[in-house]
Design an enzyme around this catalytic site. Structure first.
Site, PDB file in Angstrom:
ATOM      1  CB  CYS A  80      -0.978  -0.068   1.174  1.00  0.00           C
ATOM      2  SG  CYS A  80      -2.455   0.906   0.901  1.00  0.00           S
ATOM      3  CG  HIS A 176      -2.831  -3.422   4.088  1.00  0.00           C
ATOM      4  ND1 HIS A 176      -1.752  -2.735   4.610  1.00  0.00           N
ATOM      5  CD2 HIS A 176      -3.595  -2.502   3.467  1.00  0.00           C
ATOM      6  CE1 HIS A 176      -1.864  -1.457   4.329  1.00  0.00           C
ATOM      7  NE2 HIS A 176      -2.977  -1.284   3.636  1.00  0.00           N
ATOM      8  CD  GLU A 178       0.144  -5.476   6.097  1.00  0.00           C
ATOM      9  OE1 GLU A 178       0.262  -6.189   5.076  1.00  0.00           O
ATOM     10  OE2 GLU A 178      -0.141  -4.260   6.050  1.00  0.00           O
TER      11      GLU A 178
HETATM   12  N1  GLN Z   1      -3.644   6.328   1.423  1.00  0.00           N
HETATM   13  C1  GLN Z   1      -2.313   6.079   1.868  1.00  0.00           C
HETATM   14  C2  GLN Z   1      -1.284   6.904   1.071  1.00  0.00           C
HETATM   15  O1  GLN Z   1      -1.613   7.429   0.069  1.00  0.00           O
HETATM   16  C3  GLN Z   1      -1.971   4.606   1.770  1.00  0.00           C
HETATM   17  C4  GLN Z   1      -2.918   3.791   2.625  1.00  0.00           C
HETATM   18  C5  GLN Z   1      -2.330   2.554   3.216  1.00  0.00           C
HETATM   19  O2  GLN Z   1      -1.126   2.337   3.231  1.00  0.00           O
HETATM   20  N2  GLN Z   1      -3.178   1.732   3.788  1.00  0.00           N
HETATM   21  O3  GLN Z   1      -0.171   7.009   1.489  1.00  0.00           O
END
Ligand code: GLN
Length: 197
Positions: A80, A176, A178
């Site tokens: 992410c 994710h 994890e």
């Molecule tokens: N929205 C976050 C970003 O742009 C990422 C979200 C996440 O890591 N769960 O950094």
């Protein structure tokens, strides 16, 4: 094997717990300094807020050493916000303020692209070559991968949409693993990092 989790901000304990649950003689350590980075053989970049993590990477003096280790082939699994930090390009959002990136994954991403009504959801992800059926993908304010360039290989999809890419031993996921309690991706990444995969 010493496995690091970049521990500047984000869901660090969840990655540490996921690796600890695997066992297999792996030691998992937080990485907050260049010295701690130098000691690890594989690294997880957690989810969180990519702008904050990018700022803290610079402030902690980790940016340049991390760039160097990536060039030298350090295996990295980024989730992410971590994927955003590795992307070659961020499609600039209307709000601006996007982070600087390390640029090692040849993808273009758009941050927070699943809309405010659906900030968080779970859906099945098909991962190439992974036994045991679809992977439970947990998506939290996830980026969308808009483009996969020739330097990256798509290996995980939600329907037709690419949600996981890799370039050698650098993996980037918009979801994710994890948080799902399913150990298969952490396990496979670490086996691959050791040259078994
Ligand atoms: N929205 C976050 C970003 O742009 C990422 C979200 C996440 O890591 N769960 O950094």
């Amino acid at each position: 094997m010493i496995v690091g989790v970049l521990a500047l901000q984000g869901d660090v304990p969840e990655h540490r717990a996921a690796v600890a649950r695997l066992g297999g003689g792996r030691t998992v350590r937080p990485v907050r300094t260049p010295e701690e980075l130098a000691a690890v053989e594989a690294l997880f970049l957690p989810g969180g807020e990519s702008t904050t993590i990018a700022r803290l990477l610079e402030e902690s003096g980790l940016w340049a050493p991390l760039e160097r280790r990536l060039r030298e082939g350090l295996p990295v699994l980024a989730t992410c916000a971590g994927l955003i930090l590795l992307a070659r390009e961020i499609e600039r959002g209307a709000s601006g303020g996007d982070p600087r990136t390390l640029g090692v994954l040849d993808v273009t991403v758009r941050r927070n692209d699943y809309g405010s009504q659906r900030e968080s959801f779970e859906d099945g992800v098909t991962v190439d070559g992974l036994d045991g059926g679809p992977f439970p993908g947990v998506f939290i304010r996830a980026p969308r991968i808009l483009r996969v360039g020739p330097g990256a290989h798509a290996f995980a999809r939600r329907g037709p949409e690419v949600v996981g890419v890799r370039a050698g031993k650098v993996w980037g996921l918009t979801f994710h693993p994890e948080l799902s309690g399913d150990p298969r991706l952490h396990e496979r990444f670490l086996a691959d990092a050791l040259g078994e995969g």
